[in-house]
Design a protein around this motif. Structure first.
Motif, PDB file in Angstrom:
ATOM      1  N   GLY A  43       0.803  -1.223  -0.049  1.00 51.15           N
ATOM      2  CA  GLY A  43      -0.016   0.095   0.003  1.00 51.15           C
ATOM      3  C   GLY A  43       0.954   1.104   0.056  1.00 51.15           C
ATOM      4  O   GLY A  43       0.268   2.242   0.489  1.00 51.15           O
ATOM      5  N   GLN A  44       2.038   1.045  -0.198  1.00 51.78           N
ATOM      6  CA  GLN A  44       2.895   2.296  -0.445  1.00 51.78           C
ATOM      7  C   GLN A  44       2.409   3.428  -1.468  1.00 51.78           C
ATOM      8  O   GLN A  44       2.088   4.621  -0.846  1.00 51.78           O
ATOM      9  CB  GLN A  44       4.265   2.009  -0.992  1.00 51.78           C
ATOM     10  N   HIS A  45       1.943   3.150  -2.603  1.00 51.65           N
ATOM     11  CA  HIS A  45       1.008   3.970  -3.402  1.00 51.65           C
ATOM     12  C   HIS A  45      -0.348   3.347  -3.478  1.00 51.65           C
ATOM     13  O   HIS A  45      -0.285   2.290  -3.886  1.00 51.65           O
ATOM     14  CB  HIS A  45       1.627   3.885  -4.844  1.00 51.65           C
ATOM     15  N   TYR A  46      -1.407   4.162  -3.145  1.00 54.74           N
ATOM     16  CA  TYR A  46      -2.686   3.671  -2.913  1.00 54.74           C
ATOM     17  C   TYR A  46      -3.623   4.979  -3.534  1.00 54.74           C
ATOM     18  O   TYR A  46      -3.847   5.879  -2.932  1.00 54.74           O
ATOM     19  CB  TYR A  46      -3.125   3.068  -1.701  1.00 54.74           C
ATOM     20  N   HIS A  74      10.389   9.208   3.398  1.00 56.09           N
ATOM     21  CA  HIS A  74      10.993   7.874   3.098  1.00 56.09           C
ATOM     22  C   HIS A  74      11.335   6.936   4.436  1.00 56.09           C
ATOM     23  O   HIS A  74      11.251   5.831   4.380  1.00 56.09           O
ATOM     24  CB  HIS A  74      12.447   8.010   2.497  1.00 56.09           C
ATOM     25  N   ALA A  75      11.579   7.582   5.440  1.00 57.53           N
ATOM     26  CA  ALA A  75      11.932   6.907   6.637  1.00 57.53           C
ATOM     27  C   ALA A  75      10.702   6.443   7.106  1.00 57.53           C
ATOM     28  O   ALA A  75      10.704   5.144   7.724  1.00 57.53           O
ATOM     29  CB  ALA A  75      12.773   7.839   7.947  1.00 57.53           C
ATOM     30  N   GLU A  76       9.794   7.165   7.260  1.00 57.26           N
ATOM     31  CA  GLU A  76       8.521   6.709   7.918  1.00 57.26           C
ATOM     32  C   GLU A  76       7.827   5.694   7.062  1.00 57.26           C
ATOM     33  O   GLU A  76       7.397   4.640   7.624  1.00 57.26           O
ATOM     34  CB  GLU A  76       7.338   7.979   7.779  1.00 57.26           C
ATOM     35  N   GLN A  77       7.805   5.666   5.644  1.00 55.45           N
ATOM     36  CA  GLN A  77       7.376   4.623   4.969  1.00 55.45           C
ATOM     37  C   GLN A  77       8.010   3.481   4.996  1.00 55.45           C
ATOM     38  O   GLN A  77       7.395   2.182   5.067  1.00 55.45           O
ATOM     39  CB  GLN A  77       7.333   5.163   3.474  1.00 55.45           C
ATOM     40  N   THR A  78       9.376   3.400   4.769  1.00 55.05           N
ATOM     41  CA  THR A  78      10.294   2.459   4.914  1.00 55.05           C
ATOM     42  C   THR A  78      10.170   1.968   6.593  1.00 55.05           C
ATOM     43  O   THR A  78       9.878   0.380   6.522  1.00 55.05           O
ATOM     44  CB  THR A  78      11.828   2.564   4.906  1.00 55.05           C
ATOM     45  N   GLY A  79       9.851   2.328   7.664  1.00 56.68           N
ATOM     46  CA  GLY A  79       9.720   1.963   8.746  1.00 56.68           C
ATOM     47  C   GLY A  79       8.247   1.134   9.055  1.00 56.68           C
ATOM     48  O   GLY A  79       8.357   0.221   9.583  1.00 56.68           O
ATOM     49  N   ARG A  80       7.275   1.885   8.380  1.00 55.41           N
ATOM     50  CA  ARG A  80       6.021   1.381   8.637  1.00 55.41           C
ATOM     51  C   ARG A  80       6.071  -0.039   7.884  1.00 55.41           C
ATOM     52  O   ARG A  80       5.388  -1.182   8.508  1.00 55.41           O
ATOM     53  CB  ARG A  80       5.043   2.491   8.100  1.00 55.41           C
ATOM     54  N   ASP A 102      12.622  -0.961  -7.306  1.00 51.73           N
ATOM     55  CA  ASP A 102      13.479  -0.082  -6.321  1.00 51.73           C
ATOM     56  C   ASP A 102      12.799   0.738  -5.444  1.00 51.73           C
ATOM     57  O   ASP A 102      13.399   1.715  -5.046  1.00 51.73           O
ATOM     58  CB  ASP A 102      14.337   0.657  -7.177  1.00 51.73           C
ATOM     59  N   ILE A 103      11.705   0.280  -5.202  1.00 52.91           N
ATOM     60  CA  ILE A 103      10.772   1.434  -4.137  1.00 52.91           C
ATOM     61  C   ILE A 103      11.059   1.388  -2.623  1.00 52.91           C
ATOM     62  O   ILE A 103      11.938   0.127  -2.415  1.00 52.91           O
ATOM     63  CB  ILE A 103       9.168   1.439  -4.569  1.00 52.91           C
ATOM     64  N   ASN A 104      10.515   1.843  -1.760  1.00 56.53           N
ATOM     65  CA  ASN A 104      10.729   1.674  -0.470  1.00 56.53           C
ATOM     66  C   ASN A 104      10.513   0.433   0.003  1.00 56.53           C
ATOM     67  O   ASN A 104      11.172  -0.068   1.060  1.00 56.53           O
ATOM     68  CB  ASN A 104      10.251   2.869   0.347  1.00 56.53           C
ATOM     69  N   SER A 105       9.280  -0.091  -0.471  1.00 58.86           N
ATOM     70  CA  SER A 105       8.856  -1.113  -0.043  1.00 58.86           C
ATOM     71  C   SER A 105       9.639  -2.199  -0.372  1.00 58.86           C
ATOM     72  O   SER A 105       9.891  -3.445   0.189  1.00 58.86           O
ATOM     73  CB  SER A 105       7.391  -1.597  -0.574  1.00 58.86           C
TER      74      SER A 105
END
Length: 368
Positions: A43-46, A74-80, A102-105
């Motif tokens: 759900g990184q891009h939704y 980037h940090a919030e998304q990667t961490g979540r 190559d996305i954060n997920s």
């Protein structure tokens, strides 16, 4: 073999380009009796209009797990993603995980699996732009460094990994999975004939997609692009599929009115994969800063004007129809295409719509 005894393989998707890459692999694995593919959508891009259309077009089922992490730094998304995905791995430990792109997920799930000693396969490994200011480049380097199995799309990918000291046993060139998605849906794409809905003549229009911060967040750069695109559109109709973020920036910088009023510019909303490729396949040219379109245009032998300083897909330049172009040179590049002064694509080995089969064979040889 009973379903209970099958190896569990998590396939991670987090953004629209991921869906295109995982769909052919998901279907190929489902057809085998070697493992049970489990679809994990971070759900990184939704966006309902964007994501649902892609799942429908690519005949993907509802994800087995939806992490719903949403946007953020980037940090919030990667961490979540890491926190949510780790819980999934504790509840149902997979035998392998497959990350793509190559996305954060991608890097987040690879980190979780590596720390839990779950084997990781990276599909589309070895790509490098050499630009460490791009978050995607950091994600590629980190993911490739910790993945157990690296599936590369082209010889340059192999070379980058070997130069970084990666052992040959971890590298398996499989080809370009994006083109499997195209071939899988070729019939629907050809039937879509999107150009007809826009009253365009095949081979007499171009397609524009711009979304990278380096282009759309800079008012001067975006203004230059709008001016060059508007001017070029007087000689070749240009369909501008405006990403929501790009549309917002056009409004913020007071550029929307001049662009939408420009003769020959057709401003449209983002499309589903089938509809969009139905437009691209009959285009005279493409202006973009996207990654995947550089590959698709080379495959289809369509001139591609990439508004970037570098590309992680150099084979589209050495063997394809792609050329890197500065914003103020876009109009001149369009004229080159219209005058027939543009390179033709060569045939690239393993860019044949059969990558998913090679990926499955590679994975099967490592399942125990």
């Amino acid at each position: 073999m009973s379903e209970q005894n099958l190896a569990v393989v998590h396939i991670i998707a987090g953004a629209r380009p991921n869906f295109m890459k995982v769909a052919p692999l998901f279907h190929a694995l489902k057809a085998e009796n070697c493992c049970r593919p489990v679809l994990v959508h971070t759900g990184q891009h939704y966006d309902v209009n964007m994501s649902d259309a892609f799942f429908s077009d690519l005949q993907l089922p509802e994800p087995d797990h939806h992490l719903e992490v949403g946007s953020g730094t980037h940090a919030e998304q990667t961490g979540r993603v890491m926190i949510a995905y780790e819980k999934i791995c504790f509840e149902q430990r997979p035998d392998w995980i497959v990350v793509v792109g190559d996305i954060n997920s991608t890097v987040a799930c690879a980190l979780v699996a590596a720390k839990l000693c779950i084997p990781v396969a990276h599909l589309e490994a070895g790509l490098r732009s050499g630009d460490l200011t791009m978050p995607e480049e950091i994600n590629r380097i980190v993911t490739d460094s910790i993945a157990n199995l690296l599936w590369t799309p082209s010889p340059d990918g192999d070379a980058h990994l070997k130069a970084a000291g990666v052992d040959d046993s971890r590298i398996d060139r499989v080809g370009n999975i994006m083109l499997d998605a195209y071939e899988m849906l070729r019939g629907k794409i050809e039937a879509a004939a999107t150009y007809e809905k826009l009253d365009l003549t095949p081979g007499q229009y171009g397609v524009v997609t711009l979304h990278r911060p380096s282009n759309v967040d800079d008012p001067a750069k975006l203004k230059t692009l709008v001016e060059r695109i508007s001017s070029a559109a007087q000689r070749c109709d240009l369909v501008f599929a405006a990403h929501p973020r790009t549309r917002q920036k056009l409004n913020d910088f007071d550029l929307m009115t001049s662009l939408s009023n420009a003769k020959g510019v057709h401003l449209v909303d983002p499309m589903g994969y089938v509809e969009f490729m139905g437009l691209v396949r009959k285009a005279k040219l493409v202006i973009t800063d996207s990654g995947g379109i550089q590959e698709e245009t080379t495959y289809l032998d369509i001139p591609c004007i990439t508004v970037r300083d570098n590309t992680e897909r150099p084979i589209t330049i050495t063997d394809g129809t792609n050329r890197l172009t500065a914003p103020d040179a876009v109009e001149a590049a369009v004229d080159q295409v219209l005058e027939g002064e543009w390179p033709k694509a060569k045939t690239i080995e393993m860019w044949d719509g059969k990558t998913a089969g090679r990926v499955v064979a590679s994975l099967k040889s490592r399942l125990h």
